[in-house]
Scaffold this motif. Structure first.
Motif, PDB file in Angstrom:
ATOM      1  N   GLU A 103       0.835  -1.213   0.000  1.00 15.34           N
ATOM      2  CA  GLU A 103       0.000   0.000   0.000  1.00 15.34           C
ATOM      3  C   GLU A 103       0.865   1.256   0.000  1.00 15.34           C
ATOM      4  O   GLU A 103       0.572   2.225  -0.701  1.00 15.34           O
ATOM      5  N   ILE A 104       1.945   1.238   0.757  1.00 16.11           N
ATOM      6  CA  ILE A 104       2.873   2.375   0.780  1.00 16.11           C
ATOM      7  C   ILE A 104       3.452   2.595  -0.608  1.00 16.11           C
ATOM      8  O   ILE A 104       3.426   3.714  -1.149  1.00 16.11           O
ATOM      9  N   TYR A 105       4.002   1.545  -1.200  1.00 17.78           N
ATOM     10  CA  TYR A 105       4.645   1.664  -2.509  1.00 17.78           C
ATOM     11  C   TYR A 105       3.653   2.169  -3.566  1.00 17.78           C
ATOM     12  O   TYR A 105       3.974   3.051  -4.357  1.00 17.78           O
ATOM     13  N   VAL A 122      14.216   8.027  -5.275  1.00 15.67           N
ATOM     14  CA  VAL A 122      14.374   7.193  -4.084  1.00 15.67           C
ATOM     15  C   VAL A 122      13.142   6.309  -3.897  1.00 15.67           C
ATOM     16  O   VAL A 122      13.263   5.093  -3.655  1.00 15.67           O
ATOM     17  N   ILE A 123      11.953   6.885  -4.032  1.00 19.13           N
ATOM     18  CA  ILE A 123      10.708   6.124  -3.869  1.00 19.13           C
ATOM     19  C   ILE A 123      10.661   4.973  -4.864  1.00 19.13           C
ATOM     20  O   ILE A 123      10.267   3.847  -4.526  1.00 19.13           O
ATOM     21  N   SER A 124      11.050   5.249  -6.085  1.00 17.73           N
ATOM     22  CA  SER A 124      11.046   4.214  -7.119  1.00 17.73           C
ATOM     23  C   SER A 124      11.971   3.061  -6.742  1.00 17.73           C
ATOM     24  O   SER A 124      11.608   1.882  -6.873  1.00 17.73           O
ATOM     25  N   ARG A 125      13.157   3.360  -6.227  1.00 18.77           N
ATOM     26  CA  ARG A 125      14.103   2.317  -5.817  1.00 18.77           C
ATOM     27  C   ARG A 125      13.589   1.554  -4.595  1.00 18.77           C
ATOM     28  O   ARG A 125      13.713   0.329  -4.517  1.00 18.77           O
ATOM     29  N   VAL A 126      13.028   2.291  -3.636  1.00 17.95           N
ATOM     30  CA  VAL A 126      12.487   1.652  -2.427  1.00 17.95           C
ATOM     31  C   VAL A 126      11.433   0.615  -2.809  1.00 17.95           C
ATOM     32  O   VAL A 126      11.447  -0.517  -2.304  1.00 17.95           O
ATOM     33  N   ALA A 127      10.535   0.992  -3.713  1.00 15.07           N
ATOM     34  CA  ALA A 127       9.465   0.080  -4.132  1.00 15.07           C
ATOM     35  C   ALA A 127      10.011  -1.077  -4.958  1.00 15.07           C
ATOM     36  O   ALA A 127       9.671  -2.245  -4.714  1.00 15.07           O
ATOM     37  N   ALA A 128      10.850  -0.771  -5.944  1.00 12.13           N
ATOM     38  CA  ALA A 128      11.359  -1.812  -6.847  1.00 12.13           C
ATOM     39  C   ALA A 128      12.179  -2.859  -6.101  1.00 12.13           C
ATOM     40  O   ALA A 128      12.135  -4.050  -6.433  1.00 12.13           O
ATOM     41  N   GLU A 129      12.907  -2.431  -5.093  1.00  8.71           N
ATOM     42  CA  GLU A 129      13.786  -3.343  -4.353  1.00  8.71           C
ATOM     43  C   GLU A 129      13.187  -3.785  -3.015  1.00  8.71           C
ATOM     44  O   GLU A 129      13.841  -4.483  -2.249  1.00  8.71           O
ATOM     45  N   ASP A 130      11.964  -3.365  -2.731  1.00  9.26           N
ATOM     46  CA  ASP A 130      11.257  -3.712  -1.488  1.00  9.26           C
ATOM     47  C   ASP A 130      12.132  -3.502  -0.255  1.00  9.26           C
ATOM     48  O   ASP A 130      12.313  -4.397   0.571  1.00  9.26           O
TER      49      ASP A 130
END
Length: 197
Positions: A103-105, A122-130
């Protein structure tokens, strides 16, 4: 506390949650350019950090670490505590860690408001790499320490390597988890009271 804790403790609003992360990325007067909700998230981040940094249990955790890490003990304990939060997630949330992070991602990636390009990256990397879900494993914490080392190296223009500090987590695992379990309910209650004030 690190990002997972900040997001759990945040009010369930995408902009407030974004503000909780932005506080680590955007500094100084640039924060004033954001709307009320993002600024409230930044304020929540600061409340969490102040309570954490001054808490006797957190100080005890820092003292458990080898003195060679003294300068970075606060960063290390923040990351280690996110591991224990992920590990003990069901004690603090009625939704699973996987549901929460998804839900966050999704909400962050779909957000259409104005945020700096570096934050979107940063958000994109956080989501892509969990990143958030990976905290449940010691190997995920080691990768987080590698990312922090790279960021510190770029920021300070010299090489930092915090990845060997994973041995501090392993060596003091039970004591650090006990510290977390004593500390986090107090932080949780403190932040909930701040949110309704």
């Amino acid at each position: 506390m690190n990002w997972l804790a900040h997001l759990l403790l945040s009010e369930p609003n995408v902009e407030i949650r974004l503000g909780n992360l932005l506080a680590d990325i955007v500094k100084g007067s640039a924060r004033q350019e954001f709307n009320f909700h993002i600024q409230r998230g930044i304020a929540c981040h600061q409340v969490i950090d102040k309570f954490t940094d001054n808490h006797i249990v957190v100080q005890r955790s820092k003292e458990r670490l080898n003195s060679s890490y003294r300068r970075f003990a606060g960063v290390l304990v923040d990351v280690f505590y996110d591991h224990f939060l992920a590990k003990n997630w069901s004690q603090y949330s009625h939704v699973s860690l996987d549901e929460f992070t998804a839900e966050i991602y999704e909400s962050f990636c779909a957000y259409q408001g104005q945020i700096p390009p570096i934050v979107r990256e940063v958000i994109s990397r956080v989501a892509a790499e969990d990143w958030l879900g990976s905290y449940r494993n010691v190997s995920g914490i080691e990768i987080a320490l590698l990312r922090i080392s790279r960021r510190l190296s770029r920021r300070r223009n010299r090489l930092f390597n915090l990845t060997p500090a994973i041995n501090e987590l392993i060596a003091h695992y039970d004591d650090l988890e006990d510290d977390f379990q004593e500390f986090f309910p107090q932080l949780f209650s403190y932040v909930q009271n701040w949110c309704v004030a």
